[in-house]
Design a protein around this motif. Sequence first.
Motif, short mmCIF file in Angstrom:
data_model
loop_
_atom_site.label_atom_id
_atom_site.label_comp_id
_atom_site.label_asym_id
_atom_site.label_seq_id
_atom_site.Cartn_x
_atom_site.Cartn_y
_atom_site.Cartn_z
N THR A 197 0.83 -1.21 0.00
CA THR A 197 0.00 0.00 0.00
C THR A 197 0.86 1.26 0.00
N ILE A 198 1.86 1.29 0.87
CA ILE A 198 2.69 2.50 0.95
C ILE A 198 3.48 2.68 -0.34
N ALA A 199 3.99 1.58 -0.89
CA ALA A 199 4.82 1.68 -2.09
C ALA A 199 3.99 2.01 -3.32
N ASP A 204 0.35 9.32 1.07
CA ASP A 204 -0.81 10.10 1.48
C ASP A 204 -2.06 9.23 1.56
N ALA A 205 -2.22 8.36 0.55
CA ALA A 205 -3.38 7.48 0.55
C ALA A 205 -3.32 6.55 1.76
N TRP A 206 -2.13 6.07 2.07
CA TRP A 206 -1.99 5.14 3.18
C TRP A 206 -2.34 5.81 4.50
N LEU A 207 -1.84 7.04 4.69
CA LEU A 207 -2.14 7.75 5.93
C LEU A 207 -3.63 8.06 6.03
N SER A 208 -4.24 8.36 4.89
CA SER A 208 -5.67 8.65 4.90
C SER A 208 -6.46 7.43 5.37
N VAL A 209 -6.01 6.25 4.97
CA VAL A 209 -6.72 5.03 5.37
C VAL A 209 -6.41 4.66 6.81
N TYR A 223 -5.56 2.88 -4.25
CA TYR A 223 -5.66 1.59 -3.58
C TYR A 223 -6.06 0.49 -4.56
N THR A 224 -6.84 0.84 -5.58
CA THR A 224 -7.19 -0.17 -6.58
C THR A 224 -5.93 -0.76 -7.20
N ALA A 225 -4.97 0.14 -7.50
CA ALA A 225 -3.70 -0.34 -8.08
C ALA A 225 -2.99 -1.27 -7.12
#
Lengths: 410, 309
Positions: A197-199, A204-209, A223-225
């Motif tokens: 997820t982080i990579a 930013d997306a990871w922290l948001s989740v 996240y889909t990717a």
Amino acid sequence: MKLSTQLLAATAICAASSAGAVDLEVMHWWTSGGEAAAVTKLAEAWDATGNKWVDGAIAGGGDTARPIMVSRIIGGDPPAAFQFNHGRQAEELIDAGLLLDITDVAEAQGWKDIVNPPSLLDSCTVDGKIYCAPINIHSWNWMWLSGPAYEKAGLEMPTDWNGFVESAEALRAAGVTPLAMGGQAWQQAGAFNNVMTIAIAGKDAWLSVMQDKNAETVMGPEYTAAFEAYAAARELATGINVQDWNQATNALITGEGGAQIMGDWAQGEFAVAGLTAGKDYGCLPGLGLGAYLQTGGDAFYFPVNDDPEITAAQKELAALLLSPEVQVSFNSVKGSLPVRGDVDLTTVNECTQKGLDLLANGQTLPASEQLISPDTITQLNDLMTEFWNTPSMTAPEVQQQYADIIASAE
Amino acid sequence: MTTTDIRPDTGPEKAVRRPSRLLRNLSSKVAMVPLIFTALVIFLGGTIWTVVYSFTKSGLLPRLSWAGLDQYERLWSSRKWIVSIENLAIYGVFSLIGTLVIGFILAALLDRKIRGEAVFRSIFLYPFALSFIVTGLVWQWILNPELGLQSVVRDLGWQSFTFDPLNNPNIVMFGLLIAGLWQGTGLIMCIMLAGLRGIDEDIWKAARVDGIGTVKTYIRIVIPMMRPVFVTSLVLIAAGIVKLYDLVVAQTSGGPGISSEVPAKYVMTAMFGGQNLGQGFAASSMMLLMVVIILIPWAYLEFGGKKHG
């Protein structure tokens, strides 16, 4: 010197040390080859102070060990010290007043100034009081590459995740399983929750989740990717059926497996096997895409005790764990990074150096355990391991369920 | 039965007032107090406490903060719980039938007065002396495709032989079942054998006189006579099924994925791994409910109504 004086002196030394000698039972789950070697360093340092380290190792990883530790603490027979991942695991034990406040040790030793990154100490702090002694920094965010396997396939080691995926076919042709993954839920879930997820989805997306528990981000394109990459990884991992992470690491050492997504503790196994970083094995922090290190790790907590002698020894141990000598000897064996920025790991290898550089540049993130509760982690573990082992389950399905869990997380 | 009741009324004692029901056999009642206390406080009290706390938001430590039916809703919407129940059902049915059938057949074979009976009896009973953890580990190795059965058969020349139940989500429960049967049938065999030995020789003679075959005698005459033995076996097997936990932990740790999870393991993981006592209590309350639903009507029929035989 006369004999009698010598004898007297010897007796005095014995008497002095036996008066201060305290047996401390220390519980932990460090049982693999590299880990056990590292614990020995701690035990040696503690025994050298004239006290005695009573080793309480529990095999089977944290998920097995934590219940045993908690039940002993709640049951009124606590060990003198125990290992937890710092974060939210000990929250309730602290609330219930079962753990020793070691703020005085921290202040005397100036932990505030030496612990780097400071988030490690923050995770030990509840209402301004410090309850744990961080011992190392562990980061999940590594992919390890097998030198022997790439040699078999006649390829150079790739430099990022995409290169690895491209090389998978050649690895298969050479009789190598591209990705080695252990069978336990925490490994399969951790590879996604912490690394991919982080990579792939990005910081930013990871922290948001994880931090803001934003379920919409889970359904978003980043996240889909990540979910798609995870589904692809599932295909690459068929062929090796092992349970423990160190068995999967061993597949890399023998060249049966091409790569493993696993935290930096895997490096301890390479070291025990006598492999050289950069030649016999390679490392890609953050899958070579977005290099961020999560700075979780292990910390020792000290249950409250009636015996003032043990309490004093607990504090002594806390101070010892953060001393520069112990930090260097322990972490260089374990493959983890020291918690203080002011020690010099002179003998670090290429991979540890990469980690230290990231740390120095501040490219760090908190560990998942510091952001989400163990309950949510269990739910995510169950979901990801189900997906990993159920070929008929598709990426959109798991994505939806993942979002549901995040939405209900506390 | 009390001995005072059947003592004939003789002269002087006739005048003595019969002791009250409560004081009759006082010493044995006093001796029972610790057991009654244990049953009430520990079993019943513990059960009620667990059920009460299953309606709370208890995390790592029990707290009385009410959550209504939330824990149960989450439990029944959890895939892992559903899978656990299904697995327990599969394991339960096959283990019950398998243990009874294999146990009885082994006992019947030994009952044919074969040579070296004691040796075979020991061999069959031996696995029972091992803990489930050891059994689980041993069978994990035997069923490991690279070390165990599969590789042995392949080394013998049958290259295409594949037997890898522990890594196949569809049949992993049968991998567990093999280990469970291996461990459990010995004891049941011994109980059955004791039952068979309790059958009067004259029954066999009478059957032989009437020209009834051996197998038919077993099925039609001996098995119905062994009803109490079967009930005992059933209770033992059923208890083993519900508490199935350590075998799974040692052999598969619930994997691959969640395909060999069982309810007892769900409880343990929720309570200690997930630090969510409320969820674990809810799951264990459901386990209790299932046992009660199955057990009470059966126990009523078996022990409550008229005495059989």
